[in-house]
Design a protein around this motif. Structure first.
Motif, PDB file in Angstrom:
ATOM      1  N   GLY A 119       0.780  -1.240   0.000  1.00 21.18           N
ATOM      2  CA  GLY A 119       0.000   0.000   0.000  1.00 21.18           C
ATOM      3  C   GLY A 119       0.804   1.278   0.000  1.00 21.18           C
ATOM      4  O   GLY A 119       0.243   2.359   0.193  1.00 21.18           O
ATOM      5  N   ILE A 120       2.099   1.189  -0.245  1.00 21.09           N
ATOM      6  CA  ILE A 120       2.922   2.410  -0.223  1.00 21.09           C
ATOM      7  C   ILE A 120       2.997   2.984  -1.638  1.00 21.09           C
ATOM      8  O   ILE A 120       3.487   2.332  -2.559  1.00 21.09           O
ATOM      9  N   ILE A 121       2.509   4.204  -1.788  1.00 17.36           N
ATOM     10  CA  ILE A 121       2.624   4.867  -3.084  1.00 17.36           C
ATOM     11  C   ILE A 121       3.923   5.676  -3.085  1.00 17.36           C
ATOM     12  O   ILE A 121       4.102   6.584  -2.272  1.00 17.36           O
ATOM     13  N   HIS A 122       4.812   5.302  -3.965  1.00 18.17           N
ATOM     14  CA  HIS A 122       6.106   5.979  -4.068  1.00 18.17           C
ATOM     15  C   HIS A 122       6.470   6.110  -5.537  1.00 18.17           C
ATOM     16  O   HIS A 122       5.844   5.468  -6.396  1.00 18.17           O
ATOM     17  N   VAL A 123       7.450   6.925  -5.818  1.00 13.49           N
ATOM     18  CA  VAL A 123       7.989   7.011  -7.181  1.00 13.49           C
ATOM     19  C   VAL A 123       9.472   6.671  -7.098  1.00 13.49           C
ATOM     20  O   VAL A 123      10.249   7.434  -6.526  1.00 13.49           O
TER      21      VAL A 123
END
Ligand SMILES: Cc1cc2nc3c(=O)[nH]c(=O)nc-3n(C[C@H](O)[C@H](O)[C@H](O)COP(=O)(O)OP(=O)(O)OC[C@H]3O[C@@H](n4cnc5c(N)ncnc54)[C@H](O)[C@@H]3O)c2cc1C
Length: 472
Positions: free
Chosen positions: A51-55
């Motif tokens: 569930g971690i939104i990262h770029v």
């Protein structure tokens, strides 16, 4: 055969499909999301994810230049610049949109790239745990919002083929509860999540023995979207990489050992050897790369991670769900011995081979001659640590595949492209079924949830503008 007509039909109800569907319905389109799962909480990688939104392992709220540099760093420049630019620009926008829908995020810890984790978080323990966790809550929220905007989520409905008319995509042929059904649409979004669940395709494009690689996810991506897009004339990117991690080999039979803990941190601080005790990979490239290399080998179930007590007590404890002590708690087989020869014997590795390999590796760590090892050991990302402090440790490893990285070629608006670069009218693709932004010779990872959410959103925006002339 039933006939139904929509503005936008989406194949797949993971994050890419649910963002596309909800956003398009919010913008006034008549939307149907076709999902082959039968349960309200159908399995998919989005639901089972951390569930971690990262770029590219960077906080998406960082300045665009910082994010773009992170993508360049992770992929070493092997990224489609147009797609990378969109990801950099729109991830923060999509996070804000998810929050506006009622989505909740928390900071997962002190590491900045984990600042945007869907809430509530999963517990930091081994094994699979998704019910009621952030991504599950987020998908159910989006399903509610979709319905609230007048859209439809159809379960037990598998997209089988695209309906084409004079080069334009005008619908989907599907199978609903065993019955053939046609959905007419002005546009279609393919969002079926990749081809990791299709062993024949894995064999064809990535690895010789997919049966010996652990499915580290829902395995619902069967390559349907890729096949349908190709039949419609779509181009594909390179298909040879996947996102995944190094797992304890016991995960092949012990469900408490996947998707976490990963062995990445100890594998990239120590060495990965075969039965002969020879190193088989540049460990300094990190766990995703190591997992790909193990999977590409002729005998993926013969890799062993070898390290020492300093690594076990250092990098072994560094991950959010650390190998030390989670492997122990989950009942993993961990070999320990006071000597390398003794370790080799109990781990089933050639003792002379391992002793020679560790001696050469330790000498290279001390002298800086890592580049002359075979294979060379890089040190710009993950620092090598010498293997000198007894007891020495060995854990039999396997590659865990989460989702494929390559796929349907798209542009920045998620439009599906032909080989000549032209867009196929009426056809979009988003999420893990697409390629271009990550992978490449260095197997650069950029982020599955950001890619899914951003390009799902882009598809909806473009379809809304095209279909309704709803440009803001
Ligand atoms: C354990 C785990 C942890 C992860 N952690 C993270 C993380 O923290 N951050 C991150 O960025 N990424 C993470 N990922 C990766 C991320 O979850 C995926 O890259 C992303 O969710 C892909 O989204 P998607 O919508 O493209 O595919 P999916 O979520 O897989 O959804 C595809 C959907 O399409 C459906 N489908 C397939 N074929 C058809 C068909 N023919 N017709 C109808 N429906 C079909 C499937 O049933 C599925 O529901 C993780 C994954 C796992 C498994």
């Amino acid at each position: 055969m039933d006939n139904d007509s929509f503005d936008l039909v989406i194949v797949g109800g993971g994050l890419a499909g649910m963002v596309a569907g909800t956003r398009a319905a919010e913008r006034g389109l008549r939307v149907a999301v076709l999902e082959k799962g039968t349960d309200q909480r159908y399995p998919c990688n989005s639901r089972w994810s951390g569930g971690i939104i990262h770029v590219a392992s960077t906080d998406p709220k960082e300045p665009e230049a910082v994010l773009r540099a992170a993508i360049e760093r992770n992929t070493r420049g092997f990224t489609d610049p147009a797609l990378a630019d969109v990801l950099v620009r729109d991830t923060t926008r999509v996070i804000d949109w998810l929050r506006a829908q009622g989505g909740r995020f928390i900071r997962a810890g002190v590491v900045a790239w984990q600042n945007w984790m869907m809430a509530p978080p999963r517990p930091l323990v081994a094994g699979l745990d998704w019910q009621g966790r952030g991504p599950d809550v987020m998908l159910r929220l989006l399903a509610d919002r979709l319905r609230g905007f007048g859209g439809t989520l159809l379960l037990d409905t598998r997209g089988r083929g695209l309906i084409m008319d004079a080069g334009r995509c005008v619908g989907v042929e599907a199978e609903q509860s065993g019955v053939a059904r046609r959905f007419a649409a002005r546009s279609v979004v393919l969002a079926d999540g990749g081809f990791q669940g299709n062993l024949a395709m894995l064999h064809q494009h990535i690895m010789p023995v997919p049966e010996q690689v652990k499915q580290r996810g829902a395995a619902t991506g069967a390559g349907d979207g890729l096949r349908m897009a190709r039949e419609a004339g779509a181009a594909t990117t390179a298909l040879d990489c996947f996102y995944g991690h190094v797992l304890c080999r016991d995960a092949m039979v012990n469900d408490r050992l996947w998707p976490y803990p990963e062995l990445d941190a100890i594998a990239s601080a120590g060495i990965v050897v075969n039965d002969a005790g020879a190193r088989i990979v540049d460990e300094g490239m990190g766990g995703i790369h190591i997992a790909n290399m193990i999977a590409r080998s002729a005998a993926p179930l013969t890799a062993t991670v070898v390290f020492d007590t300093q690594i076990w007590e250092g990098p072994g404890r560094s991950h959010r769900i650390p190998a030390n002590p989670e492997l122990v708690r989950a009942g993993a087989t961990i070999h320990r011995a006071e000597t390398l020869a003794g370790l080799a014997r109990i781990a089933g590795i050639d003792a002379n081979g391992l002793t020679r390999t560790v001696a050469a590796y330790n000498a290279a760590c001390a002298s800086g001659g890592l580049g002359s090892l075979a294979p060379p050991r890089s040190s710009d990302r993950f620092q090598p640590m010498p293997i000198t402090t007894a007891p020495f440790v060995a854990i039999a490893a396997c590659a865990g595949i989460t989702n494929t990285m390559g796929g349907i070629r798209i542009d920045g608006d998620a439009r599906v492209l032909r080989e000549d670069g032209s867009a196929i009218p009426g056809l979009y693709a988003a999420g893990a079924t697409t390629g271009g932004i990550e992978g490449g010779p260095f197997i650069g990872y950029v982020g599955g949830l950001s890619k899914a959410a951003v390009f799902g959103f882009r598809a909806a925006e473009h379809a809304a503008v095209t279909i309704r002339g709803m440009a803001q």
